[in-house]
Enzyme design. Structure first.
Site, PDB file in Angstrom:
ATOM      1  N   SER A 245      12.834  -7.017  -8.659  1.00  0.00           N
ATOM      2  CA  SER A 245      11.653  -6.786  -7.831  1.00  0.00           C
ATOM      3  C   SER A 245      11.751  -7.465  -6.471  1.00  0.00           C
ATOM      4  CB  SER A 245      10.429  -7.250  -8.615  1.00  0.00           C
ATOM      5  OG  SER A 245       9.311  -6.559  -8.165  1.00  0.00           O
ATOM      6  N   LYS A 249      15.029  -7.276  -3.889  1.00  0.00           N
ATOM      7  CA  LYS A 249      15.147  -7.038  -2.450  1.00  0.00           C
ATOM      8  C   LYS A 249      16.032  -8.163  -1.904  1.00  0.00           C
ATOM      9  CE  LYS A 249      10.091  -6.105  -2.529  1.00  0.00           C
ATOM     10  NZ  LYS A 249       9.866  -4.814  -3.114  1.00  0.00           N
ATOM     11  N   TRP A 336       5.540   2.580  -8.612  1.00  0.00           N
ATOM     12  CA  TRP A 336       5.270   1.753  -7.420  1.00  0.00           C
ATOM     13  C   TRP A 336       6.577   1.483  -6.650  1.00  0.00           C
ATOM     14  CZ3 TRP A 336       1.246   0.647  -4.630  1.00  0.00           C
ATOM     15  CH2 TRP A 336       1.127  -0.534  -3.914  1.00  0.00           C
ATOM     16  N   HIS A 387       8.034  -1.897 -15.148  1.00  0.00           N
ATOM     17  CA  HIS A 387       8.606  -2.784 -14.143  1.00  0.00           C
ATOM     18  C   HIS A 387       8.943  -4.119 -14.818  1.00  0.00           C
ATOM     19  CE1 HIS A 387       9.040  -4.333 -10.074  1.00  0.00           C
ATOM     20  NE2 HIS A 387       8.254  -5.356 -10.363  1.00  0.00           N
TER      21      HIS A 387
HETATM   22  C1  GCU Z   1       4.452  -6.343  -5.969  1.00  0.00           C
HETATM   23  C2  GCU Z   1       5.031  -5.826  -4.684  1.00  0.00           C
HETATM   24  C3  GCU Z   1       6.453  -5.288  -4.865  1.00  0.00           C
HETATM   25  C4  GCU Z   1       7.305  -6.322  -5.563  1.00  0.00           C
HETATM   26  C5  GCU Z   1       6.633  -6.758  -6.837  1.00  0.00           C
HETATM   27  C6  GCU Z   1       7.351  -7.867  -7.601  1.00  0.00           C
HETATM   28  O1  GCU Z   1       4.219  -5.296  -6.845  1.00  0.00           O
HETATM   29  O2  GCU Z   1       4.155  -4.833  -4.207  1.00  0.00           O
HETATM   30  O3  GCU Z   1       7.029  -4.967  -3.626  1.00  0.00           O
HETATM   31  O4  GCU Z   1       8.592  -5.826  -5.798  1.00  0.00           O
HETATM   32  O5  GCU Z   1       5.351  -7.260  -6.546  1.00  0.00           O
HETATM   33  O6  GCU Z   1       8.032  -8.682  -7.007  1.00  0.00           O
HETATM   34  O7  GCU Z   1       7.167  -7.924  -8.825  1.00  0.00           O
END
Ligand code: GCU
Length: 406
Positions: A245, A249, A336, A387
């Site tokens: 997540s 990134k 998402w 997720h």
């Molecule tokens: C939120 C955010 C995402 C990210 C996520 C996470 O949902 O919007 O961009 O990847 O958190 O880190 O779990």
């Protein structure tokens, strides 16, 4: 659920393929019409151009390794995890001051494996002590989100995501750092964490391309690599950097900026990670930059709702990892994060490997659920479920590592 979907539609979140706008991606192999791209031109010119575009418009520019960097192996055991592992805990200090800013690296190495060993490095969300219930792990003293406290009761709270025993059993080391040791995950105008150590703008104003929190976390991963280079039990030429997540990134940016990482894995990284920004599917830039204004550099804000004017898209970020192996993974319920956008990004990054005579993704279509594509230097899977970072994901990453890091 249906209710969530309806609410999402009301907010303008795109969750239907037919609502994705038409888009044209910036060219990976742009040579301004002059020459044909070659591996040589990529290496000496184009790769650097793309990296700079990401620094300027997306993640911001990070400082180099500080001269004062210090490593202190403050704890060690050869009988960790029922004697299956060696454990080391290393304090990496970012300044001369041992009690000053720094991060704890928690390392487990398979006791029986021949040294040096390859390992998986990843940041965690809530503290090293939440990764497994080992009572010897130092409790973090850094700020933790949601009012959570680092205490005995929180040991191993998030061990589901970190199957340390399975990783050790397959002969890999495991190293982790709490991202909040490097920079706490909230927007405070870059006053806490590692930023103020290096940022001192004369007028008190940061540049629009100053590094954000994701860049700071990636910088921290590189400082862990600096330590690995000094540890003869660890094969620093075989480090896979992984993240889930927001931390996925981060692993992509760490792999792009630091070519010492031998393999890069993005788990459900979504917007600003593996997913193509121009699809505007799921989260999209305006939402991420509004809710998390500290993650990227200030310049990135100008593309909110204006994705088509970005000079890059995320397939170019993945391409920066070539020729090293990379793996992108999605989950089917994680809309998402735009699973299809993550797949397409990998697909459009693939020519970077092919340019170097390697097999990239080698697939035109998204594979069925739980059917990994892993016969080239670019891997991909979409598993069923939410997720998350699961045992299934880890097993696939280790299969991929068996092919490339052994
Ligand atoms: C939120 C955010 C995402 C990210 C996520 C996470 O949902 O919007 O961009 O990847 O958190 O880190 O779990």
């Amino acid at each position: 659920t249906l209710v969530q979907k309806l609410l999402a539609r009301k907010d303008g979140v795109i969750y239907r393929e037919s609502d994705v706008p038409d888009y044209e991606l910036p060219e990976l192999f742009d040579t301004r019409g002059k020459e044909k791209m070659t591996a040589q031109i990529w290496k000496t010119k184009r790769r650097g151009e793309i990296l700079e575009l990401f620094e300027t418009h997306v993640f911001g520019k990070s400082p180099k390794r500080p001269h004062a960097l210090k490593f202190n192996v403050f704890e060690k055991s050869s009988t960790a995890l029922n004697s299956t592992a060696l454990r080391k805990q290393v304090r990496v200090s970012f300044t001369q001051n041992d009690d000053g800013p720094g991060m704890d690296v928690l390392i487990y190495l398979p006791a029986k494996a021949e040294k040096p060993v390859p390992l998986f490095l990843l940041l965690n969300f809530r503290g090293n002590h939440t990764v497994c219930d080992d009572p010897a792990v130092r409790l973090t003293e850094s700020w933790i989100p949601n009012g959570e406290e680092a205490n005995e009761a929180s040991r191993g709270k998030r061990s589901q995501r970190y199957p340390v025993e399975s990783i050790i059993a397959r002969g890999y080391g495991f190293a982790t750092i709490y991202c909040g040791d490097i920079d706490p995950d909230y927007h405070d105008g870059f006053k806490n964490g590692v930023h103020p150590l290096f940022d001192n703008p004369a007028d008190g104003k940061r540049d629009p391309d100053s590094w954000g929190t994701i860049a700071a976390w990636a910088w921290g991963l590189s400082r862990a690599m600096d330590y690995f280079e000094t540890d003869s039990d660890i094969d620093h030429t075989k480090i896979a950097v992984l993240g889930h997540s927001r931390l996925g990134k981060t692993s992509l940016w760490a792999g792009a900026t630091d070519e010492r990482f031998a393999m890069v894995i993005s788990n459900n990284s979504g917007c600003g990670g593996a997913a193509l920004s121009r699809r505007c599917y799921g989260e999209a830039l305006k939402r991420i930059n509004t809710r998390f204004p500290h993650w990227f550099c200030e310049n990135f804000q100008q593309y909110n709702g204006n994705e088509s004017s970005l000079p890059v898209d995320q397939h170019m970020l993945i391409a920066l990892i070539a020729p090293r192996p990379a793996y992108i993974a999605s989950a089917d319920q994680d809309l998402w994060a735009d699973p299809r956008g993550e797949f397409l990004s990998a697909k459009y990054a693939s020519p970077a490997w092919e340019l170097m005579g390697l097999k990239g993704l080698g697939a035109e279509q998204m594979p069925p659920l739980n059917t990994p594509i892993q016969n080239g230097h670019l891997g991909y899977h979409i598993r069923d479920g939410k997720h998350d970072l699961t045992e299934y994901d880890w097993q696939r990453y280790m299969d991929f590592a068996d092919k490339h890091l052994r």
